[in-house]
Design an enzyme around this catalytic site. Structure first.
Site, PDB file in Angstrom:
ATOM      1  N   LYS A  90       2.203  -3.891   6.681  1.00  0.00           N
ATOM      2  CA  LYS A  90       2.584  -3.915   5.257  1.00  0.00           C
ATOM      3  C   LYS A  90       4.088  -3.691   5.115  1.00  0.00           C
ATOM      4  CE  LYS A  90      -1.429  -4.524   3.211  1.00  0.00           C
ATOM      5  NZ  LYS A  90      -1.705  -5.850   2.627  1.00  0.00           N
ATOM      6  N   SER A 128       0.830  -1.198   0.000  1.00  0.00           N
ATOM      7  CA  SER A 128       0.000   0.000   0.000  1.00  0.00           C
ATOM      8  C   SER A 128       0.867   1.251   0.000  1.00  0.00           C
ATOM      9  CB  SER A 128      -0.847  -0.034   1.277  1.00  0.00           C
ATOM     10  OG  SER A 128      -1.373   1.236   1.541  1.00  0.00           O
ATOM     11  N   TYR A 146      -1.657  -0.991  10.918  1.00  0.00           N
ATOM     12  CA  TYR A 146      -1.970  -1.636   9.627  1.00  0.00           C
ATOM     13  C   TYR A 146      -0.832  -1.387   8.639  1.00  0.00           C
ATOM     14  CZ  TYR A 146      -3.519  -1.486   4.810  1.00  0.00           C
ATOM     15  OH  TYR A 146      -3.559  -1.607   3.440  1.00  0.00           O
TER      16      TYR A 146
HETATM   17  N1  UFG Z   1     -12.275  11.490   4.052  1.00  0.00           N
HETATM   18  C1  UFG Z   1     -13.269  12.375   4.436  1.00  0.00           C
HETATM   19  N2  UFG Z   1     -14.392  11.842   4.999  1.00  0.00           N
HETATM   20  C2  UFG Z   1     -14.575  10.511   5.204  1.00  0.00           C
HETATM   21  C3  UFG Z   1     -13.546   9.616   4.806  1.00  0.00           C
HETATM   22  C4  UFG Z   1     -12.412  10.154   4.246  1.00  0.00           C
HETATM   23  O1  UFG Z   1     -13.142  13.582   4.273  1.00  0.00           O
HETATM   24  O2  UFG Z   1     -15.620  10.112   5.732  1.00  0.00           O
HETATM   25  C5  UFG Z   1     -11.075  12.030   3.404  1.00  0.00           C
HETATM   26  C6  UFG Z   1      -9.776  11.735   4.133  1.00  0.00           C
HETATM   27  O3  UFG Z   1      -9.509  12.728   5.095  1.00  0.00           O
HETATM   28  C7  UFG Z   1      -8.778  11.713   2.973  1.00  0.00           C
HETATM   29  C8  UFG Z   1      -9.583  11.161   1.801  1.00  0.00           C
HETATM   30  O4  UFG Z   1     -10.937  11.385   2.150  1.00  0.00           O
HETATM   31  O5  UFG Z   1      -8.359  13.005   2.664  1.00  0.00           O
HETATM   32  C9  UFG Z   1      -9.380   9.690   1.546  1.00  0.00           C
HETATM   33  O6  UFG Z   1      -9.592   8.963   2.738  1.00  0.00           O
HETATM   34  P1  UFG Z   1      -9.760   7.359   2.741  1.00  0.00           P
HETATM   35  O7  UFG Z   1     -10.070   6.960   4.148  1.00  0.00           O
HETATM   36  O8  UFG Z   1     -10.726   6.941   1.697  1.00  0.00           O
HETATM   37  O9  UFG Z   1      -8.331   6.838   2.276  1.00  0.00           O
HETATM   38  P2  UFG Z   1      -6.876   7.064   2.899  1.00  0.00           P
HETATM   39  O10 UFG Z   1      -6.076   7.766   1.856  1.00  0.00           O
HETATM   40  O11 UFG Z   1      -6.930   7.660   4.244  1.00  0.00           O
HETATM   41  O12 UFG Z   1      -6.372   5.575   3.096  1.00  0.00           O
HETATM   42  C10 UFG Z   1      -6.482   4.624   2.049  1.00  0.00           C
HETATM   43  C11 UFG Z   1      -6.687   3.237   2.655  1.00  0.00           C
HETATM   44  C12 UFG Z   1      -5.455   2.774   3.361  1.00  0.00           C
HETATM   45  C13 UFG Z   1      -4.278   2.882   2.470  1.00  0.00           C
HETATM   46  C14 UFG Z   1      -4.139   4.262   1.885  1.00  0.00           C
HETATM   47  C15 UFG Z   1      -3.052   4.237   0.836  1.00  0.00           C
HETATM   48  O13 UFG Z   1      -7.740   3.259   3.582  1.00  0.00           O
HETATM   49  O14 UFG Z   1      -5.621   1.416   3.694  1.00  0.00           O
HETATM   50  O15 UFG Z   1      -5.355   4.654   1.242  1.00  0.00           O
HETATM   51  O16 UFG Z   1      -2.718   5.495   0.422  1.00  0.00           O
HETATM   52  F1  UFG Z   1      -3.177   2.584   3.179  1.00  0.00           F
END
Ligand code: UFG
Length: 334
Positions: A152, A124, A148
């Protein structure tokens, strides 16, 4: 060729099984169904008209894993199985270290015992921690911000050591950016139980009115509109990246690392607006505090995967938004 897919009924695993079967590989799935359902198998068969072989076992069960390798001549393994919820890993780190590491070590021991040399590992972009600059290249420093992610990274380190000790081994590590979307048939997709943690599954629940509004975690980041920027990649593109990696792994020895992303970053509000436009729905949202541990922006330099694997993501953000919603509309329980 016989390909063993661990976690093959999960979100990325199931889409990869479809691509493998479409490319005439024989697919053998191991999954304990802890975060997926058995119906996925029928759906894979419906899409491809081919049936993957399936074993419902836990990858930590070494005897059973070995039986599977003895029953089937496995040419290569694609290893997806593992827990993946960032928040849960913070509150229950032991669960993550025990499961993700134990299952991988078991798999690696059995592969060694039966002389299976080809592995593709599902890593990831989380292993880049807070990147020093953008876009992210494969040789950037590695660090993590949650257990998590640490599992990885620990597995990446274990694989590196194995590649040094075993000159026959072929290991390809794929670092995924943010997979969303679903298969065009609407048969496979992502539908997490409970309140979703990730952005797209949450948006979809707001679209279906199961949740009243989206919480946007911060609008004061140093990005074009202040909200977090990520490299969203269509899960079908991501699945196709595994076929490219598999093709490479056949005539390769050693270890290689590839980013699988599009190279383009979109903000939370870009995604919301595109989703509204292509699906003709309203996504009410509220700006709330930043989510602890989040970074402002994260997107890939996809050049290495393009040059060395011939991989390029083809779907755009509009398809990703359409297909994510289509899956939920087709699979909503009323
Ligand atoms: N976000 C919101 N509201 C929400 C959920 C997310 O504003 O309800 C925002 C987050 O702050 C972030 C973006 O949307 O800016 C993406 O968030 P995600 O939770 O969808 O994804 P992340 O980038 O935090 O994490 C994901 C996976 C991880 C992985 C990572 C790799 O969940 O397992 O991408 O870059 F490691």
């Amino acid at each position: 060729m016989n390909i063993l897919v661990t976690g093959g009924t999960g979100f990325i695993g199931s889409h990869t099984c479809v691509e493998l079967l479409n490319n005439n590989y024989n697919v053998i799935i191991i999954d304990n169904l802890s975060n997926s359902s058995i119906e996925v198998l029928e759906k894979i068969e419906k899409i491809t008209s081919k049936k993957p072989k399936f074993y419902k076992i836990d990858l930590c069960d070494k005897e059973k894993v070995k039986e599977i390798f003895n029953e089937n001549k496995i040419d290569a393994v694609i290893h997806f199985a593992g827990y993946k919820a960032v928040g849960e890993s913070v509150s229950n780190p032991l669960k993550y270290y025990r499961n993700n590491l134990d299952s991988t070590l078991t798999l690696l021991e059995v592969m060694k015992e039966v002389n299976c040399h080809n592995l593709i590992f599902s890593s990831s972009a989380t292993v880049y921690g807070t990147p020093k600059e953008l876009p992210i290249k494969e040789d950037f420093p590695l660090s993590t911000t949650n257990p998590y992610g640490t599992t990885k990274l620990m597995i990446e380190r274990i694989l590196k050591d194995i590649s040094i000790s075993d000159k026959e081994i072929s290991i390809i590590i794929l670092r995924y950016f943010n997979p969303i979307g679903s298969h065009k048939s609407g048969l496979l997709g992502e539908n997490p139980s409970g309140i979703p943690n990730n952005l797209m599954p949450y948006i979809v629940r707001v679209a279906t009115k199961e949740l009243p509004f989206l919480n946007v975690f911060g609008n004061d980041y140093d990005t074009h509109d202040g909200t977090g920027v990520r490299d969203y990649i269509h899960v079908v593109d991501l699945a196709k990246g595994h076929i490219k990696a598999l093709e490479k792994s056949i005539n390769f020895k050693g270890i290689e690392y590839y980013n699988l992303g599009t190279g383009t970053g979109y903000s939370v509000l870009d995604l919301v607006k595109t989703f509204e436009k292509v699906n003709n729905v309203k996504i009410p949202y509220k700006i709330v505090n930043r989510r602890p541990g989040d970074i402002a922006a994260c997107f890939a330099d996809p050049t290495k995967a393009y040059k060395e694997l011939g991989f390029k993501a083809e779907y755009g953000i509009e398809d990703m938004c359409k297909d994510s919603y289509n899956y939920i509309l087709k699979n909503k329980s009323n």
